[in-house]
Design a protein around this motif. Sequence first.
Motif, PDB file in Angstrom:
ATOM      1  N   MET A 127       0.857  -1.169   0.000  1.00 41.01           N
ATOM      2  CA  MET A 127       0.000   0.000   0.000  1.00 41.01           C
ATOM      3  C   MET A 127       0.896   1.222   0.000  1.00 41.01           C
ATOM      4  O   MET A 127       1.594   1.478   0.972  1.00 41.01           O
ATOM      5  CB  MET A 127      -0.905  -0.039   1.231  1.00 41.01           C
ATOM      6  N   PHE A 128       0.920   1.960  -1.111  1.00 43.66           N
ATOM      7  CA  PHE A 128       1.753   3.132  -1.217  1.00 43.66           C
ATOM      8  C   PHE A 128       0.889   4.351  -1.486  1.00 43.66           C
ATOM      9  O   PHE A 128      -0.086   4.294  -2.227  1.00 43.66           O
ATOM     10  CB  PHE A 128       2.769   2.976  -2.352  1.00 43.66           C
ATOM     11  N   GLN A 129       1.277   5.465  -0.900  1.00 41.24           N
ATOM     12  CA  GLN A 129       0.566   6.716  -1.101  1.00 41.24           C
ATOM     13  C   GLN A 129       1.033   7.339  -2.405  1.00 41.24           C
ATOM     14  O   GLN A 129       2.217   7.304  -2.725  1.00 41.24           O
ATOM     15  CB  GLN A 129       0.858   7.660   0.064  1.00 41.24           C
ATOM     16  N   THR A 130       0.092   7.887  -3.166  1.00 38.51           N
ATOM     17  CA  THR A 130       0.447   8.615  -4.367  1.00 38.51           C
ATOM     18  C   THR A 130       0.032  10.057  -4.177  1.00 38.51           C
ATOM     19  O   THR A 130      -0.652  10.399  -3.212  1.00 38.51           O
ATOM     20  CB  THR A 130      -0.267   8.043  -5.606  1.00 38.51           C
ATOM     21  N   PHE A 131       0.419  10.904  -5.099  1.00 38.55           N
ATOM     22  CA  PHE A 131       0.101  12.312  -4.991  1.00 38.55           C
ATOM     23  C   PHE A 131      -0.793  12.761  -6.143  1.00 38.55           C
ATOM     24  O   PHE A 131      -0.758  13.890  -6.582  1.00 38.55           O
ATOM     25  CB  PHE A 131       1.391  13.138  -4.911  1.00 38.55           C
ATOM     26  N   ASP A 132      -1.627  11.842  -6.606  1.00 40.68           N
ATOM     27  CA  ASP A 132      -2.599  12.163  -7.636  1.00 40.68           C
ATOM     28  C   ASP A 132      -3.673  13.064  -7.038  1.00 40.68           C
ATOM     29  O   ASP A 132      -3.812  13.169  -5.818  1.00 40.68           O
ATOM     30  CB  ASP A 132      -3.256  10.890  -8.166  1.00 40.68           C
ATOM     31  N   ASP A 133      -4.458  13.694  -7.902  1.00 38.88           N
ATOM     32  CA  ASP A 133      -5.586  14.492  -7.432  1.00 38.88           C
ATOM     33  C   ASP A 133      -6.583  13.552  -6.785  1.00 38.88           C
ATOM     34  O   ASP A 133      -7.145  12.672  -7.427  1.00 38.88           O
ATOM     35  CB  ASP A 133      -6.239  15.240  -8.593  1.00 38.88           C
ATOM     36  N   LEU A 134      -6.810  13.726  -5.485  1.00 40.10           N
ATOM     37  CA  LEU A 134      -7.611  12.766  -4.737  1.00 40.10           C
ATOM     38  C   LEU A 134      -8.986  13.287  -4.335  1.00 40.10           C
ATOM     39  O   LEU A 134      -9.664  12.645  -3.557  1.00 40.10           O
ATOM     40  CB  LEU A 134      -6.840  12.325  -3.486  1.00 40.10           C
ATOM     41  N   ASN A 135      -9.379  14.433  -4.825  1.00 37.36           N
ATOM     42  CA  ASN A 135     -10.702  14.960  -4.491  1.00 37.36           C
ATOM     43  C   ASN A 135     -11.735  14.246  -5.349  1.00 37.36           C
ATOM     44  O   ASN A 135     -12.418  14.838  -6.154  1.00 37.36           O
ATOM     45  CB  ASN A 135     -10.759  16.465  -4.723  1.00 37.36           C
ATOM     46  N   ASP A 136     -11.817  12.951  -5.154  1.00 33.07           N
ATOM     47  CA  ASP A 136     -12.657  12.113  -5.983  1.00 33.07           C
ATOM     48  C   ASP A 136     -13.281  11.035  -5.104  1.00 33.07           C
ATOM     49  O   ASP A 136     -12.567  10.242  -4.501  1.00 33.07           O
ATOM     50  CB  ASP A 136     -11.786  11.486  -7.070  1.00 33.07           C
TER      51      ASP A 136
ATOM     52  N   CYS B 216      -1.102  14.048   3.651  1.00 37.76           N
ATOM     53  CA  CYS B 216      -2.558  14.163   3.512  1.00 37.76           C
ATOM     54  C   CYS B 216      -3.201  12.782   3.462  1.00 37.76           C
ATOM     55  O   CYS B 216      -3.801  12.369   2.459  1.00 37.76           O
ATOM     56  CB  CYS B 216      -2.909  14.984   2.280  1.00 37.76           C
ATOM     57  N   ARG B 217      -3.097  12.063   4.551  1.00 39.51           N
ATOM     58  CA  ARG B 217      -3.594  10.690   4.624  1.00 39.51           C
ATOM     59  C   ARG B 217      -5.113  10.613   4.543  1.00 39.51           C
ATOM     60  O   ARG B 217      -5.669   9.718   3.910  1.00 39.51           O
ATOM     61  CB  ARG B 217      -3.088  10.030   5.900  1.00 39.51           C
ATOM     62  N   LEU B 218      -5.790  11.543   5.202  1.00 40.18           N
ATOM     63  CA  LEU B 218      -7.252  11.550   5.166  1.00 40.18           C
ATOM     64  C   LEU B 218      -7.744  11.774   3.739  1.00 40.18           C
ATOM     65  O   LEU B 218      -8.685  11.117   3.288  1.00 40.18           O
ATOM     66  CB  LEU B 218      -7.814  12.612   6.106  1.00 40.18           C
ATOM     67  N   GLN B 219      -7.097  12.658   3.028  1.00 44.59           N
ATOM     68  CA  GLN B 219      -7.479  12.915   1.642  1.00 44.59           C
ATOM     69  C   GLN B 219      -7.200  11.697   0.765  1.00 44.59           C
ATOM     70  O   GLN B 219      -8.012  11.331  -0.090  1.00 44.59           O
ATOM     71  CB  GLN B 219      -6.742  14.136   1.097  1.00 44.59           C
ATOM     72  N   TRP B 220      -6.088  11.041   0.980  1.00 49.35           N
ATOM     73  CA  TRP B 220      -5.776   9.833   0.202  1.00 49.35           C
ATOM     74  C   TRP B 220      -6.839   8.757   0.436  1.00 49.35           C
ATOM     75  O   TRP B 220      -7.315   8.132  -0.507  1.00 49.35           O
ATOM     76  CB  TRP B 220      -4.396   9.293   0.590  1.00 49.35           C
ATOM     77  N   LEU B 221      -7.201   8.575   1.689  1.00 49.06           N
ATOM     78  CA  LEU B 221      -8.144   7.514   2.040  1.00 49.06           C
ATOM     79  C   LEU B 221      -9.555   7.800   1.557  1.00 49.06           C
ATOM     80  O   LEU B 221     -10.224   6.930   1.008  1.00 49.06           O
ATOM     81  CB  LEU B 221      -8.150   7.296   3.555  1.00 49.06           C
ATOM     82  N   THR B 222     -10.025   9.024   1.749  1.00 51.51           N
ATOM     83  CA  THR B 222     -11.442   9.330   1.524  1.00 51.51           C
ATOM     84  C   THR B 222     -11.730  10.247   0.347  1.00 51.51           C
ATOM     85  O   THR B 222     -12.847  10.267  -0.152  1.00 51.51           O
ATOM     86  CB  THR B 222     -12.037  10.007   2.776  1.00 51.51           C
ATOM     87  N   GLY B 223     -10.765  11.065  -0.041  1.00 48.97           N
ATOM     88  CA  GLY B 223     -10.990  12.095  -1.048  1.00 48.97           C
ATOM     89  C   GLY B 223     -11.304  13.445  -0.439  1.00 48.97           C
ATOM     90  O   GLY B 223     -11.371  14.453  -1.137  1.00 48.97           O
ATOM     91  N   PHE B 224     -11.476  13.520   0.870  1.00 49.98           N
ATOM     92  CA  PHE B 224     -11.850  14.766   1.545  1.00 49.98           C
ATOM     93  C   PHE B 224     -10.640  15.667   1.721  1.00 49.98           C
ATOM     94  O   PHE B 224      -9.625  15.256   2.281  1.00 49.98           O
ATOM     95  CB  PHE B 224     -12.458  14.455   2.909  1.00 49.98           C
ATOM     96  N   SER B 225     -10.755  16.923   1.276  1.00 51.95           N
ATOM     97  CA  SER B 225      -9.624  17.851   1.333  1.00 51.95           C
ATOM     98  C   SER B 225      -9.833  19.005   2.311  1.00 51.95           C
ATOM     99  O   SER B 225      -9.054  19.950   2.304  1.00 51.95           O
ATOM    100  CB  SER B 225      -9.338  18.422  -0.063  1.00 51.95           C
ATOM    101  N   GLY B 226     -10.847  18.935   3.143  1.00 50.48           N
ATOM    102  CA  GLY B 226     -11.071  20.001   4.122  1.00 50.48           C
ATOM    103  C   GLY B 226      -9.942  20.079   5.138  1.00 50.48           C
ATOM    104  O   GLY B 226      -9.117  19.172   5.252  1.00 50.48           O
TER     105      GLY B 226
ATOM    106  N   ASP C 207     -17.303   9.296  -0.896  1.00 47.71           N
ATOM    107  CA  ASP C 207     -18.333   8.302  -1.190  1.00 47.71           C
ATOM    108  C   ASP C 207     -19.073   8.000   0.113  1.00 47.71           C
ATOM    109  O   ASP C 207     -18.543   7.345   1.005  1.00 47.71           O
ATOM    110  CB  ASP C 207     -17.681   7.040  -1.747  1.00 47.71           C
ATOM    111  N   MET C 208     -20.313   8.464   0.216  1.00 46.21           N
ATOM    112  CA  MET C 208     -21.091   8.305   1.447  1.00 46.21           C
ATOM    113  C   MET C 208     -21.475   6.845   1.710  1.00 46.21           C
ATOM    114  O   MET C 208     -21.821   6.491   2.833  1.00 46.21           O
ATOM    115  CB  MET C 208     -22.359   9.166   1.400  1.00 46.21           C
TER     116      MET C 208
END
Length: 112
Positions: free
Chosen positions: A1-10, A51-61, A90-91
Amino acid sequence: MFQTFDDLNDPSCGAPHAALLRAELKQLSLDGFLVPRADAHQGEYVPPHDCRLQWLTGFSGSAGTAAVLMDDAAIFVDGRYTIQVREQVDMDVFPAQHLINEPVTDWLAARL
C-alpha cells in the motif's frame, strides 16, 4: 500500500483505498484505524505527503477524521464541511458524521 500524490478529491478513491487499509489491518491483526487530518507534528498546514485523510477518503477540508473498522467506516467533520464532505467522499463507504453530535469515541464505542 503506497501513497500517491494524484488528485484525490474524488469520491471513487474511497472504496479501493478502504479495501487496501482493511487488508493491512487484517494482516496486522488490528480491529480498526483512525486517520486524522494532521501530520506527525499536529501542524496547521499539512504537506501533501501527509494528507492521509485525503488519500483515504478524497476529503480535502482542513479538519476531519476517518475511522475504519473491518466492517464499518465513517468520516467525522464539523459543520463547516457538511456540503464539501458530501461532494468529495463516497457516502456509501464513509458516511459523514458530525464531529460534535456523534464524536468518534461514541461511534467506536457503539461498534466495538
